[in-house]
Scaffold this motif. Structure first.
Motif, PDB file in Angstrom:
ATOM      1  N   GLU A  71       0.828  -1.218   0.000  1.00  0.00           N
ATOM      2  CA  GLU A  71       0.000   0.000   0.000  1.00  0.00           C
ATOM      3  C   GLU A  71       0.858   1.261   0.000  1.00  0.00           C
ATOM      4  OE1 GLU A  71      -2.840  -2.967   2.074  1.00  0.00           O
ATOM      5  OE2 GLU A  71      -0.687  -2.571   2.077  1.00  0.00           O
ATOM      6  N   THR A  72       1.815   1.335   0.930  1.00  0.00           N
ATOM      7  CA  THR A  72       2.604   2.574   1.037  1.00  0.00           C
ATOM      8  C   THR A  72       3.560   2.723  -0.136  1.00  0.00           C
ATOM      9  OG1 THR A  72       4.261   1.483   2.453  1.00  0.00           O
ATOM     10  CG2 THR A  72       2.452   2.667   3.554  1.00  0.00           C
ATOM     11  N   GLY A  73       4.093   1.605  -0.610  1.00  0.00           N
ATOM     12  CA  GLY A  73       4.980   1.665  -1.768  1.00  0.00           C
ATOM     13  C   GLY A  73       4.267   2.166  -3.002  1.00  0.00           C
ATOM     14  N   SER A  74       3.043   1.646  -3.217  1.00  0.00           N
ATOM     15  CA  SER A  74       2.307   2.094  -4.403  1.00  0.00           C
ATOM     16  C   SER A  74       1.778   3.521  -4.235  1.00  0.00           C
ATOM     17  CB  SER A  74       1.203   1.116  -4.800  1.00  0.00           C
ATOM     18  OG  SER A  74       0.372   0.777  -3.745  1.00  0.00           O
ATOM     19  N   CYS A  75       1.487   3.932  -3.017  1.00  0.00           N
ATOM     20  CA  CYS A  75       1.109   5.343  -2.786  1.00  0.00           C
ATOM     21  C   CYS A  75       2.288   6.279  -3.069  1.00  0.00           C
ATOM     22  CB  CYS A  75       0.612   5.544  -1.360  1.00  0.00           C
ATOM     23  SG  CYS A  75      -1.071   4.960  -1.089  1.00  0.00           S
ATOM     24  N   ALA A  76       3.485   5.849  -2.691  1.00  0.00           N
ATOM     25  CA  ALA A  76       4.695   6.632  -2.997  1.00  0.00           C
ATOM     26  C   ALA A  76       4.889   6.724  -4.511  1.00  0.00           C
ATOM     27  CB  ALA A  76       5.913   5.992  -2.343  1.00  0.00           C
ATOM     28  N   ALA A  77       4.647   5.613  -5.204  1.00  0.00           N
ATOM     29  CA  ALA A  77       4.751   5.608  -6.666  1.00  0.00           C
ATOM     30  C   ALA A  77       3.772   6.612  -7.279  1.00  0.00           C
ATOM     31  CB  ALA A  77       4.494   4.203  -7.208  1.00  0.00           C
ATOM     32  N   LEU A  78       2.517   6.554  -6.838  1.00  0.00           N
ATOM     33  CA  LEU A  78       1.500   7.495  -7.335  1.00  0.00           C
ATOM     34  C   LEU A  78       1.917   8.942  -7.095  1.00  0.00           C
ATOM     35  CD1 LEU A  78      -1.747   5.733  -6.035  1.00  0.00           C
ATOM     36  CD2 LEU A  78      -1.113   6.017  -8.448  1.00  0.00           C
ATOM     37  N   HIS A  79       2.443   9.214  -5.919  1.00  0.00           N
ATOM     38  CA  HIS A  79       2.880  10.568  -5.553  1.00  0.00           C
ATOM     39  C   HIS A  79       3.988  11.056  -6.484  1.00  0.00           C
ATOM     40  CE1 HIS A  79       4.691  13.404  -2.294  1.00  0.00           C
ATOM     41  NE2 HIS A  79       3.805  14.050  -3.023  1.00  0.00           N
ATOM     42  N   GLY A  80       4.752  10.112  -7.035  1.00  0.00           N
ATOM     43  CA  GLY A  80       5.823  10.482  -7.955  1.00  0.00           C
ATOM     44  C   GLY A  80       5.425  10.442  -9.417  1.00  0.00           C
ATOM     45  N   GLY A  81       4.149  10.096  -9.699  1.00  0.00           N
ATOM     46  CA  GLY A  81       3.696  10.040 -11.080  1.00  0.00           C
ATOM     47  C   GLY A  81       3.889   8.688 -11.750  1.00  0.00           C
ATOM     48  N   PHE A  82       4.263   7.664 -10.975  1.00  0.00           N
ATOM     49  CA  PHE A  82       4.447   6.314 -11.520  1.00  0.00           C
ATOM     50  C   PHE A  82       3.131   5.547 -11.478  1.00  0.00           C
ATOM     51  CE2 PHE A  82       8.718   7.501 -10.175  1.00  0.00           C
ATOM     52  CZ  PHE A  82       9.498   7.044 -11.226  1.00  0.00           C
ATOM     53  N   THR A  83       2.834   4.851 -12.573  1.00  0.00           N
ATOM     54  CA  THR A  83       1.636   4.011 -12.611  1.00  0.00           C
ATOM     55  C   THR A  83       1.978   2.534 -12.769  1.00  0.00           C
ATOM     56  OG1 THR A  83       1.429   4.354 -14.999  1.00  0.00           O
ATOM     57  CG2 THR A  83       0.191   5.851 -13.560  1.00  0.00           C
ATOM     58  N   THR A  84       3.237   2.236 -13.104  1.00  0.00           N
ATOM     59  CA  THR A  84       3.681   0.855 -13.278  1.00  0.00           C
ATOM     60  C   THR A  84       5.057   0.680 -12.652  1.00  0.00           C
ATOM     61  OG1 THR A  84       2.470   0.630 -15.358  1.00  0.00           O
ATOM     62  CG2 THR A  84       4.244  -0.944 -14.973  1.00  0.00           C
ATOM     63  N   VAL A  85       5.200  -0.365 -11.826  1.00  0.00           N
ATOM     64  CA  VAL A  85       6.487  -0.647 -11.183  1.00  0.00           C
ATOM     65  C   VAL A  85       6.761  -2.151 -11.232  1.00  0.00           C
ATOM     66  CG1 VAL A  85       6.282   1.327  -9.608  1.00  0.00           C
ATOM     67  CG2 VAL A  85       5.524  -0.943  -8.857  1.00  0.00           C
ATOM     68  N   CYS A  86       8.032  -2.493 -11.112  1.00  0.00           N
ATOM     69  CA  CYS A  86       8.449  -3.897 -11.017  1.00  0.00           C
ATOM     70  C   CYS A  86       9.174  -4.075  -9.694  1.00  0.00           C
ATOM     71  CB  CYS A  86       9.361  -4.269 -12.170  1.00  0.00           C
ATOM     72  SG  CYS A  86       8.608  -4.056 -13.793  1.00  0.00           S
ATOM     73  N   ALA A  87       8.668  -5.000  -8.861  1.00  0.00           N
ATOM     74  CA  ALA A  87       9.162  -5.167  -7.491  1.00  0.00           C
ATOM     75  C   ALA A  87      10.202  -6.285  -7.411  1.00  0.00           C
ATOM     76  CB  ALA A  87       7.997  -5.468  -6.554  1.00  0.00           C
ATOM     77  N   MET A  88      11.292  -5.984  -6.720  1.00  0.00           N
ATOM     78  CA  MET A  88      12.384  -6.937  -6.553  1.00  0.00           C
ATOM     79  C   MET A  88      11.987  -8.051  -5.560  1.00  0.00           C
ATOM     80  SD  MET A  88      14.953  -6.462  -8.455  1.00  0.00           S
ATOM     81  CE  MET A  88      15.412  -5.259  -9.712  1.00  0.00           C
ATOM     82  N   PRO A  89      12.642  -9.224  -5.681  1.00  0.00           N
ATOM     83  CA  PRO A  89      12.230 -10.381  -4.875  1.00  0.00           C
ATOM     84  C   PRO A  89      12.983 -10.527  -3.556  1.00  0.00           C
ATOM     85  CG  PRO A  89      13.756 -11.121  -6.539  1.00  0.00           C
ATOM     86  CD  PRO A  89      13.625  -9.630  -6.714  1.00  0.00           C
ATOM     87  N   ASN A  90      13.702  -9.462  -3.123  1.00  0.00           N
ATOM     88  CA  ASN A  90      14.453  -9.596  -1.868  1.00  0.00           C
ATOM     89  C   ASN A  90      13.523  -9.333  -0.676  1.00  0.00           C
ATOM     90  OD1 ASN A  90      14.318  -6.854  -2.512  1.00  0.00           O
ATOM     91  ND2 ASN A  90      16.273  -6.374  -1.549  1.00  0.00           N
ATOM     92  N   VAL A  91      12.565 -10.245  -0.533  1.00  0.00           N
ATOM     93  CA  VAL A  91      11.584 -10.214   0.551  1.00  0.00           C
ATOM     94  C   VAL A  91      11.756 -11.500   1.361  1.00  0.00           C
ATOM     95  CG1 VAL A  91       9.924  -8.737  -0.645  1.00  0.00           C
ATOM     96  CG2 VAL A  91       9.860 -11.197  -1.034  1.00  0.00           C
ATOM     97  N   ILE A  92      10.970 -11.625   2.421  1.00  0.00           N
ATOM     98  CA  ILE A  92      11.068 -12.815   3.279  1.00  0.00           C
ATOM     99  C   ILE A  92       9.686 -13.462   3.370  1.00  0.00           C
ATOM    100  CG2 ILE A  92      11.719 -13.680   5.557  1.00  0.00           C
ATOM    101  CD1 ILE A  92      13.321 -10.989   5.884  1.00  0.00           C
TER     102      ILE A  92
END
Length: 420
Positions: A71-92
């Motif tokens: 949610e917060t990552g995509s809200c940050a993207a929207l705030h910057g004018g981004f509508t499409t992102v690719c997320a890295m897999p360094n998660v747990i």
């Protein structure tokens, strides 16, 4: 209900033109002059662009959601004018299996307010020598492969990974880093490191692995994409490889285009990122790479961290800088407004190119396309304040600076998702 965006300067087909854009439902239905609809968005004095595309973000979800989440990552993207992102897999956990990949893809789609595409790992857990089932990961939704944050240390493993990626028509997006040359450094090798008495990172950690991988990519025919290229030598290697017909593309991050190691004022962890800020010569070479076409796209490497992880000394703080909310404004102000780069080229690098190269069906304003659109105010400056960020994280040295190019509206699939 139909909506028309009127009176704006529209980036379309590589040109900037005063046009109206008509949106019908989720799609763009017409582009032209004197268009009308039930609802009007007046973009007088504004720049209207395809929604920005970022092929390199870290959303920390699952496993480290105290730093960022979908949610917060995509809200940050929207705030910057981004509508499409690719997320890295360094998660747990790392999405090593089709089950985990499907779970992440579903989570991205259900909770994200932008289009979020998901990387799978090159090797299991990003640090092992074992290669996951690429065909199964692709079927589950992986759009490309990356161990971002980790270089593949074994040439043999990378060779096998490239062969399998080529078989499955998957891009390998590499974080080029030879750990034996990285040597636990925290700042670029040079005068600033010595002045601040901080452990140094040799550029060889990046360049030698790129040189190795380009030879492997030439042999296998894989599409090899280099994340966050940061040195002149790296670009020279890419330039030569492209002339030889190697299927290589590369990205540069905004911070490497705008800052050099000499700009680091003190032992400040907000200036600690990987790759590190390089020399002024490297920074100028990266800009030249944008101009001459060696660099294919700009990607933020948005890397959010909690405040306590970015305090104290660079020696102990986490690597990483946020970028989603500062990218367009900082680049427009420092490169376009100063005459160093044409606005059309900046937009190509942030919309059409990344979308086309990663086969994402976005990045252009055309009838029939999904209505993913950003509107920017390029005539007034706005000061960056921590309290305005939509991300959970504030780890950027750009806070406090004033930039042109504030996002006025971000539209995703015909719906206004962010408004100033």
């Amino acid at each position: 209900m139909k909506t028309v965006i009127k009176n704006g300067l529209v980036y379309q087909n590589g040109e900037l033109l005063h046009l109206d854009v008509l949106i019908d439902g989720k799609k763009i239905s017409a582009i032209g002059e004197n268009l009308s609809a039930e609802k009007t968005i007046d973009a007088a004095g504004m720049l209207v662009t395809p929604g920005l595309v970022d092929v390199h973000v870290h959303y920390r979800d699952p496993g480290q959601t105290y730093k960022e989440d979908i949610e917060t990552g995509s809200c940050a993207a929207l705030h910057g004018g981004f509508t499409t992102v690719c997320a890295m897999p360094n998660v747990i956990p790392v999405p090593n299996t089709p089950e985990l990949m499907k779970k992440m893809v579903t989570n991205n789609q259900e909770r994200g307010s932008v289009h979020i595409f998901q990387y799978g790992p090159v090797t299991i857990d990003e640090t092992s020598d074992k290669i996951p089932d690429y065909a199964a990961l692709k079927k589950a939704g992986a759009i490309a492969l990356s161990n971002d944050g980790h270089g593949v240390q074994s040439a043999q493993v990378m060779y096998k990974a490239m062969e399998k990626a080529k078989e499955n028509n998957l891009i390998i997006a590499a974080h080029a880093q030879d750990d034996s040359l990285f040597n636990h450094g925290v700042i670029n090798e040079g005068e600033k490191a010595q002045e601040l008495n901080l452990p140094e990172i040799s550029e060889l950690a990046e360049t030698t692995q790129i040189a190795r991988d380009l030879l492997l990519a030439e042999k296998t025919g894989v599409h090899y994409h280099i994340c966050h290229v940061s040195t002149k030598t790296s670009l020279d290697l890419v330039r030569t490889a492209k002339k030889r017909g190697v299927h290589v593309t590369c990205e540069v991050a905004p911070h490497h285009l705008l800052l050099a190691d000499s700009d680091i004022p003190t032992d400040d962890p907000y200036y600690k990122m990987n790759p590190p800020l390089r020399s002024k010569e490297d920074k100028e070479a990266l800009l030249q790479g944008l101009i001459d076409g060696t660099v294919d796209m700009i990607a933020t490497d948005h890397a959010p961290h909690a405040k306590n992880e970015k305090t104290g000394s660079m020696k102990t703080a986490a690597f990483g800088i946020t970028g989603s909310e500062t990218a367009f404004g900082s680049l427009y102000t420092k490169l376009v407004k100063t005459g160093k780069l044409k606005l059309e080229r900046l937009l190509e690098l942030m919309t059409k190119n990344p979308a086309q190269i990663f086969n994402l069906k976005t990045g252009i304003i055309e009838p029939g396309q999904e209505a993913d659109i950003a509107i920017f105010d390029i005539n007034h400056k706005k000061k960056l304040l921590e309290e305005d960020y939509q991300s959970k994280a504030v780890n950027t040295p750009f806070t406090g600076e004033s930039f042109f190019g504030e996002t006025v509206k971000t539209i995703v699939s015909g719906e206004v998702k962010y408004e100033r």
